[in-house]
Design an enzyme around this catalytic site. Sequence first.
Site, PDB file in Angstrom:
ATOM      1  N   GLU A   1      29.073  -2.537  67.879  1.00  0.00           N
ATOM      2  CA  GLU A   1      28.151  -1.580  67.260  1.00  0.00           C
ATOM      3  C   GLU A   1      28.094  -0.317  68.116  1.00  0.00           C
ATOM      4  OE1 GLU A   1      26.108  -1.004  64.476  1.00  0.00           O
ATOM      5  OE2 GLU A   1      25.771   0.817  65.652  1.00  0.00           O
TER       6      GLU A   1
ATOM      7  N   ALA B   1      20.190  -2.984  45.824  1.00  0.00           N
ATOM      8  CA  ALA B   1      20.270  -3.305  44.398  1.00  0.00           C
ATOM      9  C   ALA B   1      18.934  -3.082  43.693  1.00  0.00           C
ATOM     10  CB  ALA B   1      20.715  -4.754  44.236  1.00  0.00           C
TER      11      ALA B   1
ATOM     12  N   HIS C   1      -2.669 -23.841  51.470  1.00  0.00           N
ATOM     13  CA  HIS C   1      -2.340 -24.518  52.717  1.00  0.00           C
ATOM     14  C   HIS C   1      -1.612 -25.822  52.419  1.00  0.00           C
ATOM     15  CE1 HIS C   1      -2.664 -25.906  56.812  1.00  0.00           C
ATOM     16  NE2 HIS C   1      -3.079 -27.073  56.363  1.00  0.00           N
TER      17      HIS C   1
ATOM     18  N   VAL D   1      34.221   1.712  68.131  1.00  0.00           N
ATOM     19  CA  VAL D   1      35.620   1.335  67.900  1.00  0.00           C
ATOM     20  C   VAL D   1      36.438   2.580  67.578  1.00  0.00           C
ATOM     21  CG1 VAL D   1      37.174  -0.009  66.456  1.00  0.00           C
ATOM     22  CG2 VAL D   1      34.951  -0.958  67.103  1.00  0.00           C
TER      23      VAL D   1
ATOM     24  N   GLY E   1      29.253   0.804  56.856  1.00  0.00           N
ATOM     25  CA  GLY E   1      28.452   1.512  55.860  1.00  0.00           C
ATOM     26  C   GLY E   1      29.222   1.724  54.570  1.00  0.00           C
ATOM     27  N   ARG E   2      28.554   2.333  53.602  1.00  0.00           N
ATOM     28  CA  ARG E   2      29.162   2.552  52.295  1.00  0.00           C
ATOM     29  C   ARG E   2      28.991   4.016  51.887  1.00  0.00           C
ATOM     30  NH1 ARG E   2      30.551  -1.916  49.587  1.00  0.00           N
ATOM     31  NH2 ARG E   2      30.193  -0.971  47.555  1.00  0.00           N
TER      32      ARG E   2
ATOM     33  N   GLY F   1      34.800   5.549  32.566  1.00  0.00           N
ATOM     34  CA  GLY F   1      33.980   6.578  31.918  1.00  0.00           C
ATOM     35  C   GLY F   1      34.017   7.857  32.732  1.00  0.00           C
TER      36      GLY F   1
ATOM     37  N   GLY G   1      30.273  -2.861  63.224  1.00  0.00           N
ATOM     38  CA  GLY G   1      29.016  -2.433  62.615  1.00  0.00           C
ATOM     39  C   GLY G   1      28.010  -3.570  62.579  1.00  0.00           C
ATOM     40  N   ALA G   2      26.879  -3.361  63.269  1.00  0.00           N
ATOM     41  CA  ALA G   2      25.821  -4.391  63.262  1.00  0.00           C
ATOM     42  C   ALA G   2      24.713  -3.999  62.295  1.00  0.00           C
ATOM     43  CB  ALA G   2      25.273  -4.589  64.673  1.00  0.00           C
TER      44      ALA G   2
HETATM   45  P1  FAD Z   1      27.545  -0.770  42.138  1.00  0.00           P
HETATM   46  O1  FAD Z   1      27.001  -2.123  42.263  1.00  0.00           O
HETATM   47  O2  FAD Z   1      28.581  -0.335  43.114  1.00  0.00           O
HETATM   48  O3  FAD Z   1      28.100  -0.657  40.654  1.00  0.00           O
HETATM   49  C1  FAD Z   1      28.754   0.472  40.185  1.00  0.00           C
HETATM   50  C2  FAD Z   1      29.658   0.044  39.052  1.00  0.00           C
HETATM   51  O4  FAD Z   1      30.156   1.202  38.406  1.00  0.00           O
HETATM   52  C3  FAD Z   1      30.885  -0.734  39.503  1.00  0.00           C
HETATM   53  O5  FAD Z   1      31.086  -1.840  38.668  1.00  0.00           O
HETATM   54  C4  FAD Z   1      32.026   0.258  39.361  1.00  0.00           C
HETATM   55  O6  FAD Z   1      33.274  -0.356  39.091  1.00  0.00           O
HETATM   56  C5  FAD Z   1      31.546   1.049  38.165  1.00  0.00           C
HETATM   57  N1  FAD Z   1      32.112   2.399  38.049  1.00  0.00           N
HETATM   58  C6  FAD Z   1      32.182   3.355  39.009  1.00  0.00           C
HETATM   59  N2  FAD Z   1      32.694   4.492  38.497  1.00  0.00           N
HETATM   60  C7  FAD Z   1      32.960   4.232  37.184  1.00  0.00           C
HETATM   61  C8  FAD Z   1      33.508   5.007  36.133  1.00  0.00           C
HETATM   62  N3  FAD Z   1      33.854   6.272  36.309  1.00  0.00           N
HETATM   63  N4  FAD Z   1      33.659   4.417  34.919  1.00  0.00           N
HETATM   64  C9  FAD Z   1      33.273   3.114  34.723  1.00  0.00           C
HETATM   65  N5  FAD Z   1      32.744   2.352  35.682  1.00  0.00           N
HETATM   66  C10 FAD Z   1      32.582   2.906  36.901  1.00  0.00           C
HETATM   67  N6  FAD Z   1      21.709  -5.023  48.118  1.00  0.00           N
HETATM   68  C11 FAD Z   1      20.551  -5.708  48.022  1.00  0.00           C
HETATM   69  O7  FAD Z   1      19.567  -5.168  47.511  1.00  0.00           O
HETATM   70  N7  FAD Z   1      20.447  -7.006  48.473  1.00  0.00           N
HETATM   71  C12 FAD Z   1      21.485  -7.636  49.050  1.00  0.00           C
HETATM   72  O8  FAD Z   1      21.368  -8.801  49.445  1.00  0.00           O
HETATM   73  C13 FAD Z   1      22.713  -6.945  49.185  1.00  0.00           C
HETATM   74  N8  FAD Z   1      23.776  -7.549  49.750  1.00  0.00           N
HETATM   75  C14 FAD Z   1      24.962  -6.879  49.819  1.00  0.00           C
HETATM   76  C15 FAD Z   1      26.041  -7.519  50.408  1.00  0.00           C
HETATM   77  C16 FAD Z   1      27.267  -6.878  50.485  1.00  0.00           C
HETATM   78  C17 FAD Z   1      28.432  -7.584  51.111  1.00  0.00           C
HETATM   79  C18 FAD Z   1      27.405  -5.560  49.938  1.00  0.00           C
HETATM   80  C19 FAD Z   1      28.734  -4.847  49.970  1.00  0.00           C
HETATM   81  C20 FAD Z   1      26.328  -4.908  49.357  1.00  0.00           C
HETATM   82  C21 FAD Z   1      25.090  -5.563  49.304  1.00  0.00           C
HETATM   83  N9  FAD Z   1      23.974  -4.940  48.751  1.00  0.00           N
HETATM   84  C22 FAD Z   1      22.788  -5.613  48.682  1.00  0.00           C
HETATM   85  C23 FAD Z   1      24.019  -3.567  48.218  1.00  0.00           C
HETATM   86  C24 FAD Z   1      24.146  -3.606  46.698  1.00  0.00           C
HETATM   87  O9  FAD Z   1      25.301  -4.308  46.363  1.00  0.00           O
HETATM   88  C25 FAD Z   1      24.197  -2.184  46.157  1.00  0.00           C
HETATM   89  O10 FAD Z   1      23.056  -1.472  46.588  1.00  0.00           O
HETATM   90  C26 FAD Z   1      24.222  -2.203  44.647  1.00  0.00           C
HETATM   91  O11 FAD Z   1      25.328  -2.910  44.154  1.00  0.00           O
HETATM   92  C27 FAD Z   1      24.245  -0.776  44.094  1.00  0.00           C
HETATM   93  O12 FAD Z   1      24.199  -0.825  42.701  1.00  0.00           O
HETATM   94  P2  FAD Z   1      24.867   0.316  41.812  1.00  0.00           P
HETATM   95  O13 FAD Z   1      24.707  -0.136  40.405  1.00  0.00           O
HETATM   96  O14 FAD Z   1      24.324   1.633  42.205  1.00  0.00           O
HETATM   97  O15 FAD Z   1      26.400   0.343  42.214  1.00  0.00           O
HETATM   98  P1  AMP Z   2      24.916   0.123  57.822  1.00  0.00           P
HETATM   99  O1  AMP Z   2      25.096   1.609  57.600  1.00  0.00           O
HETATM  100  O2  AMP Z   2      23.508  -0.327  57.913  1.00  0.00           O
HETATM  101  O3  AMP Z   2      25.763  -0.692  56.899  1.00  0.00           O
HETATM  102  O4  AMP Z   2      25.485  -0.168  59.281  1.00  0.00           O
HETATM  103  C1  AMP Z   2      26.755   0.252  59.707  1.00  0.00           C
HETATM  104  C2  AMP Z   2      26.757   0.254  61.227  1.00  0.00           C
HETATM  105  O5  AMP Z   2      28.083   0.531  61.693  1.00  0.00           O
HETATM  106  C3  AMP Z   2      25.851   1.332  61.853  1.00  0.00           C
HETATM  107  O6  AMP Z   2      24.907   0.696  62.688  1.00  0.00           O
HETATM  108  C4  AMP Z   2      26.815   2.219  62.626  1.00  0.00           C
HETATM  109  O7  AMP Z   2      26.259   2.684  63.836  1.00  0.00           O
HETATM  110  C5  AMP Z   2      28.006   1.285  62.885  1.00  0.00           C
HETATM  111  N1  AMP Z   2      29.270   1.993  63.128  1.00  0.00           N
HETATM  112  C6  AMP Z   2      29.764   3.070  62.462  1.00  0.00           C
HETATM  113  N2  AMP Z   2      30.973   3.454  62.972  1.00  0.00           N
HETATM  114  C7  AMP Z   2      31.269   2.593  63.989  1.00  0.00           C
HETATM  115  C8  AMP Z   2      32.367   2.443  64.911  1.00  0.00           C
HETATM  116  N3  AMP Z   2      33.436   3.247  64.899  1.00  0.00           N
HETATM  117  N4  AMP Z   2      32.317   1.430  65.833  1.00  0.00           N
HETATM  118  C9  AMP Z   2      31.256   0.584  65.867  1.00  0.00           C
HETATM  119  N5  AMP Z   2      30.198   0.689  65.032  1.00  0.00           N
HETATM  120  C10 AMP Z   2      30.190   1.662  64.098  1.00  0.00           C
END
Ligand code: FAD
Ligand code: AMP
Length: 474
Positions: free
Chosen positions: A210, A326, A450, A244, A277-278, A121, A187-188
């Site tokens: 970390e 989420a 309890h 790192v 991070g993301r 989209g 990353g911790a």
């Molecule tokens: P997303 O889940 O990333 O969904 C976005 C969707 O949009 C995707 O399907 C993507 O393909 C689609 N998309 C993107 N652009 C387009 C486009 N142009 N057209 C069509 N589709 C598109 N959060 C928690 O709260 N609890 C947890 O335990 C937790 N565990 C996690 C563990 C891991 C390993 C990871 C990576 C994340 C975790 N998270 C957790 C974070 C959580 O996954 C995200 O916060 C959440 O998925 C965000 O939701 P969202 O809908 O914003 O994005």
């Molecule tokens: P989060 O943003 O909570 O997913 O955590 C990511 C973690 O990765 C943070 O605590 C950062 O400080 C750590 N981080 C980012 N870059 C580096 C790097 N180059 N080496 C080690 N740790 C890192």
Amino acid sequence: MSEYDVIVIGGGPAGYPAAIRAGQNKLKVACIDEWVNKDGSYAFGGTCLNAGCIPSKAMLESSELVHRAQHEFATHGIKVGEVSVDLAAMQKRRAGIVKASTQGISALFKAAGVTGLQGHGKLLKGNKVEYTNKDGKKEELTAKHVILASGSSPTELKSLPFDGKQIVDSWGALEFDAVPKRLGVIGAGIIGLELGSVWRRLGSEVVVLEALDTFLPAADGAVSKEALKHFKKLGLDIRLGAKVSGADKSASGVKLKYTDGKGEQTVEVDKVVVAIGRRPFTKDLLGDGTGVQIDERGFIKVDHDCKTGVDNVWAVGDVVRGPMLAHKGKEEGVMVADLIAGKIAEVNYKTIPSVIYTHPEIAWVGQTEEEAKKSGRAYKVGSFPFLASGRARAMESTAGFVKVVAAQDDDEILGVHIIGPMAGELIAEAVLAMEYSASTEDLQRTIHAHPTLSEAVHEAALNADKIAIDFPNR
Ligand code: FAD
Ligand code: AMP
């Protein structure tokens, strides 16, 4: 040209609930999602269901059971002989849970009258949406409102690009087909600690690098301290202040290079998970001249109500400011769908809980003690150790505590911090209490069954006024 009241771009935990609520509000709604799994299949649910929250919790559960069978069953008087891991079966279970969850969304869409469209989209000028289906066919759709929910993607370390084999992201690390002998986690943060715990319990030697000197800086100081102790006890080699900078790859493994207080260091591992991070994901999301603005960190700019500033264009979830969680995205999605329908709705950003699903589990909501101190408002603290909880003792799970931070003047609960069994479930009571601006007295007067773990929350609230019953007050 198909016309909708609402088009949601992105079907993750922010987008799909927005679409469902819009459908419940009797609006004509479509949800477009392009997620493709490693086997080439399309699936709704985004990162959370396919590669994040759900598969990670499946693997955390399985690996925790392995750990308990190896280290705890004997204490219960249960003899199981040698415990071994059938990783293929474990991964099959994980994949089955993911499939059931994502297929469930299609059923939910059907029930709420949502049209699910799989493909790409793109928002065009004038609130139109270009939809490109699985076969590459393009169609222009119109909508009165567009909700952008495109989520986030893992951040790559430039010096250590993902290769899908030796250097993987969190998704790759959930789908390993063999237990790595030596695993490096960069990353911790929450994701790094959860994945490190999974593979450590399954037998890997895990080193976590970390960059920061402080461990879990977002958590309450007492919780971070306790958590570090337990992660070390599990055998995670956590090296703080270790940034790192690169790696040398060879057939025999990866030599990670990092800098710490003593200078340049290296550590050799077989596989590396980069969990630093993301980033918000907006690739090919916005056509020319839409007017939607992106901030310097890549997030779509929105106000408190998730309005982008362009008429009838909204954005929710990981792609906008706020914690990348989420449940935060879900509440934003539902709020926007209600606002579009003319209802009153808002998200209370002060009561978003954070949970780390390790063992012990860690969960918190609201202010840490450090934040309360910084705010200058007089505060009081109550805590209660699980060691003093009969239920925790019966569960053989006495690590950790509950800590309540409350205002001295009007007794309002400012934050609750839990490390211990079922912390992620227990925190819900604190979230509800804070949603209702409850005081510690409200918690003190609430009857807790309890023997339950929730009594620890009750007793911590009592201890804030030094009137706990089951533990000496100090
Ligand atoms: P997303 O889940 O990333 O969904 C976005 C969707 O949009 C995707 O399907 C993507 O393909 C689609 N998309 C993107 N652009 C387009 C486009 N142009 N057209 C069509 N589709 C598109 N959060 C928690 O709260 N609890 C947890 O335990 C937790 N565990 C996690 C563990 C891991 C390993 C990871 C990576 C994340 C975790 N998270 C957790 C974070 C959580 O996954 C995200 O916060 C959440 O998925 C965000 O939701 P969202 O809908 O914003 O994005
Ligand atoms: P989060 O943003 O909570 O997913 O955590 C990511 C973690 O990765 C943070 O605590 C950062 O400080 C750590 N981080 C980012 N870059 C580096 C790097 N180059 N080496 C080690 N740790 C890192």
